[in-house]
Design an enzyme around this catalytic site. Structure first.
Site, PDB file in Angstrom:
ATOM      1  CB  SER A 170     -24.146  70.903  46.565  1.00  9.72           C
ATOM      2  OG  SER A 170     -25.006  71.784  46.261  1.00  9.72           O
TER       3      SER A 170
ATOM      4  CG  ASP B 218     -29.315  71.438  46.124  1.00 10.37           C
ATOM      5  OD1 ASP B 218     -28.383  72.169  45.644  1.00 10.37           O
ATOM      6  OD2 ASP B 218     -28.981  70.924  47.263  1.00 10.37           O
TER       7      ASP B 218
ATOM      8  CG  ASP C   7     -26.185  74.092  43.370  1.00  7.40           C
ATOM      9  OD1 ASP C   7     -27.144  73.560  42.668  1.00  7.40           O
ATOM     10  OD2 ASP C   7     -26.025  73.592  44.453  1.00  7.40           O
TER      11      ASP C   7
ATOM     12  CG  ASP D 271     -26.813  69.278  44.304  1.00  5.90           C
ATOM     13  OD1 ASP D 271     -26.802  70.493  44.183  1.00  5.90           O
ATOM     14  OD2 ASP D 271     -27.022  68.603  45.215  1.00  5.90           O
TER      15      ASP D 271
END
Length: 450
Positions: free
Chosen positions: A101, A244, A240, A242
């Site tokens: 992440s 999410d 960010d 990833d």
């Protein structure tokens, strides 16, 4: 949290803590647990972000999955919520995302989604951990036709992009600046907003395996703030690693965080009668100004512990359709099962277009109290026990007495890193600095390892 699983899957420094050997076992044991009740050959989707360690861990994980007879559909680089969406809509047994992440490039992680598109519950994680800790691997070892088949499935990304576009509205040349954090959104965000008709300026779109989240993205929006002002964009959208999370920037270059994004979307849905039970689910980190704005608008709130998994749990339990975190995780349950930065971005631009209001106008209804958050590096074992240290407990109580109800303090462990987070809110920045600095001095003296 278990021995291996934190609040967001298994994480650690790649090749040292999160090793290929562990990734193989997670694929083998995780795949078995999630598919043992399947009547047909199970199918699992696997995605990753742009970290240099991603392909190494993906290869090991995939080998583990194939070894227990699971067919693996390799999605390549794409957003975490894309994996969740594809699992749910294409009838897969499970999904796996390889990402850490917003963490730096040296870290990586492995998170699982069940066949319903949701992250695993504690019971499933405990089953996997029990197999990891067993003295002997007694799982089946099929051969020949019993082994899983590996399929490259790049069309999964195109399906996800098309789905997000279908939830939006034509932007008719709106100037939009994107920061894809040199991460997972670098394969999709430009295409999504181009298809919506936006005029684009894009940064953070040249991943090299090492620059994910490096001075770009939702945790470092400063570059995007400048780009928005220089390009005359109506909005900036920072994801960010990833994708999410979403942090937005208004046309003046000012930050619009997760609290304000939730408020804007929540008010829009409430006015249309589409906000389930007229309630937004948020966490203890949400700003006092956010709570006051909801009260003025007559919108209810449910408050959970920090972590999008806890927000999702409350949403599922009580039937809510909007929730999220100040950090930019926003869950729109009518559209997806997990936080989705690009989905949130599409909805935010849709609201701007439909209301005819600028982002600064929409966000101005939330007056954010000054807030300061300091991360203190501590031993993992101590971050959970900090509140048991007498000196730390005493200084927090003293500061809360001085606040006299006009502000708040929150001290909590990170769910993914060896950090203790100290946060305070108060009417002025001077007061916030005083409260946080006083507490952190004591914490560092008692348990800090910096």
């Amino acid at each position: 949290m278990g021995k291996y699983f934190g609040t967001d899957g298994v994480r650690g420094e790649a090749n040292l803590e999160l090793t290929p050997e562990l990734a193989f076992k997670l694929g083998r044991f995780g795949g078995y647990v999630l598919s043992q009740h399947e009547t047909e050959a199970p199918k699992v989707f696997v995605g990753r972000d742009t970290r240099i360690s991603g392909e190494m861990l993906e290869s090991a994980l995939v080998a583990g999955l194939l070894s227990v007879g699971i067919h693996v559909y390799k999605l390549g680089v794409l957003a975490t919520p894309a994996v969740a969406y594809l699992v749910e809509t294409e009838g897969a047994s499970a999904g796996v995302m390889i990402s850490a992440s917003h963490n730096p490039a040296l870290d990586n992680g492995i998170k699982f989604f069940g066949g319903d598109g949701f992250k695993l519950d504690d019971e499933k994680e405990a089953e996997i951990e029990a197999l990891l800790d067993a003295e002997e691997d007694t799982l089946p070892r099929p051969s020949a036709e019993g082994l899983g088949i590996l399929v490259d499935y790049p069309e999964g990304l195109r399906k996800y992009e098309g789905y997000l576009v279908s939830t939006g509205t034509p932007l008719d040349g709106m100037k939009v600046a994107l920061d894809t954090a040199n991460g997972a959104a670098s394969t999709s965000a430009r295409q999504i907003f181009a298809d919506l008709g936006a005029q684009l300026t894009v940064i953070g779109e040249t991943p090299d395996g090492l620059n994910i989240n490096l001075n770009v993205g939702s945790t470092h929006p400063e570059a995007l703030q400048e780009v928005v002002k220089e390009s005359g964009s109506a909005i900036g959208l920072a994801f960010d690693g990833d994708s999410d999370r979403l942090i937005a920037v208004d046309e003046n270059g000012d930050i619009v965080d997760g609290d304000k994004i939730m408020y804007i979307i929540g008010k829009y849905l409430s006015k249309k009668g589409q906000l389930a039970q007229n309630t937004i689910v948020t966490t203890v980190m949400s700003n006092l100004g956010f709570h006051k704005a909801l009260n003025r608008e007559g919108i209810n709130k449910a408050v959970t512990a920090v972590g999008d998994r806890y927000v999702v749990e409350e949403m599922r339990k009580s039937g809510y359709n909007l929730g999220g975190e100040q950090s930019g995780h926003v869950i729109l349950m009518d559209y997806n099962t997990t936080g989705d930065g690009q989905l949130s971005a599409v909805q935010l631009t849709k609201i701007m277009k439909e209301t005819g209001k600028s982002l600064s106008e929409l966000a101005a209804e939330v007056t954010i109290y000054p807030q300061k958050l300091v991360n203190i590096r501590v031993e993992n074992v101590m971050k959970e026990k900090a509140m048991e240290v007498p000196a730390i407990k005493a200084i927090i109580e003293k500061m809360e007495e001085e606040m006299a109800g006009n502000g708040r303090i929150l001290v909590r462990p990170s769910g993914t890193e060896p950090l203790l987070r100290v946060m305070a809110e108060a009417p002025t920045t001077e007061e916030v600095d005083y409260y946080v600095d006083t507490i952190t001095d004591v914490v560092r003296a008692e348990i800090g390892i910096d």
